[in-house]
Scaffold this active site. Sequence first.
Site, short mmCIF file in Angstrom:
data_model
loop_
_atom_site.label_atom_id
_atom_site.label_comp_id
_atom_site.label_asym_id
_atom_site.label_seq_id
_atom_site.Cartn_x
_atom_site.Cartn_y
_atom_site.Cartn_z
N ASP A 90 0.81 -1.22 0.00
CA ASP A 90 0.00 0.00 0.00
C ASP A 90 0.85 1.28 0.00
O ASP A 90 0.66 2.16 0.86
CB ASP A 90 -0.92 0.03 1.24
CG ASP A 90 -1.75 -1.24 1.40
OD1 ASP A 90 -2.15 -1.81 0.39
OD2 ASP A 90 -2.00 -1.64 2.56
N GLU A 144 -11.29 0.05 -3.61
CA GLU A 144 -10.49 0.58 -2.50
C GLU A 144 -9.25 1.28 -3.06
O GLU A 144 -9.02 1.30 -4.28
CB GLU A 144 -10.08 -0.54 -1.54
CG GLU A 144 -9.14 -1.56 -2.16
CD GLU A 144 -8.82 -2.73 -1.23
OE1 GLU A 144 -9.36 -2.82 -0.11
OE2 GLU A 144 -8.03 -3.61 -1.67
O1 FUB Z 1 -3.29 -3.60 3.38
C1 FUB Z 1 -4.60 -3.78 3.88
C2 FUB Z 1 -5.60 -3.46 2.83
O2 FUB Z 1 -5.34 -4.27 1.69
C3 FUB Z 1 -5.52 -2.06 2.29
O3 FUB Z 1 -6.11 -1.12 3.13
C4 FUB Z 1 -6.18 -2.24 0.98
O4 FUB Z 1 -6.04 -1.18 0.10
C5 FUB Z 1 -5.54 -3.53 0.50
O5 FUB Z 1 -4.28 -3.30 -0.09
#
Ligand code: FUB
Length: 327
Positions: A19, A226
Amino acid sequence: MNQQLKPNQPLVTHIYTADPSVHVFEDKLYIYPSHDLDHNGPDNDNGDQYKMEDYHILSIDDLNSTCIDHGEALHRKNVPWVSKQMWAPDAAYKNGNYYLFFPARDKDGIFRIGVAISKDPAGPFTPEPNYIPGSYSIDPAVFTDNDGKTYIYFGGLWGGQLEKWQTGTFLPDAEGPAITAPALGPRVAELSDDLLTFKNDAQEIVIVDENGIPLTAGDEDRRYFEGPWMHHYNGYYYLSYSTGSTHYLVYATSKDPKGPFTYQGRILEPVIGWTTHHSIVQFKGKWYLFYHDSSLSGGVNHKRCVKYTELKYNADGTIQTINPSEL
Ligand code: FUB
């Protein structure tokens, strides 16, 4: 711990990272990643495998040098409102302070977004005692516009709980919209001058197709899932994000930082591992995509590594799609 940089290779291998939110601070690249925990627990759609407990900030002087891990910048045990799962962070600079924005579950298990402050872009960061009032869900991305206004973009489906906020109140059993209904969009709020609160309630961003019709919840190749990121290029705002269940990084453009945004296309085809998450940054005259995959662990979803590659625009402002298998 320093490691020689190579494009399309892990920035660091001594810890698992994911991320990446990347900014140019003090003429260097600072990378704000999640720090994946090495464990053998279950992997599910709720994201329970992402058990992160702290943040390590990385930096790069230039792309011919090494990547430096500055060590632990913030730990869960020092944030009074957090119970678990310190997920994808971002950072911003204003008036001599660096701000780390991070999502985590509060004591009721609800994802919120907190802020921590430092004089040094690498931390350590001192957290505010409570999360940002009115914040919810995950994956904050902070963008300061040319007029000085700072916006925070956020939101994630499934484990990120965005479905549960459709009425403006957290409903633990709420489901997502029907597949023919408009998809849920990321949220945006303008931050206060001290970057510690929302100026107004967060609003939903609409992403439309080439005919101006909102993308539907069933359009999993294109709808928001996301990991939002915002950047500005040639007079347009570029909102990029992950499609989650179909594993693409895609983007949409607008003349307004709050949208609506028009879907444009793919930035990155699927990588090794379920999640895909990124940031886009201009550094010394070139544009770069920072992303992650699970190659360092041989494909374990929650043991990821951050990489970078060059990002190129076509003359019409569209972004050239990157295929990880060709890197
Ligand atoms: O790393 C945890 C979660 O997985 C993140 O918040 C999302 O974007 C995905 O990468």
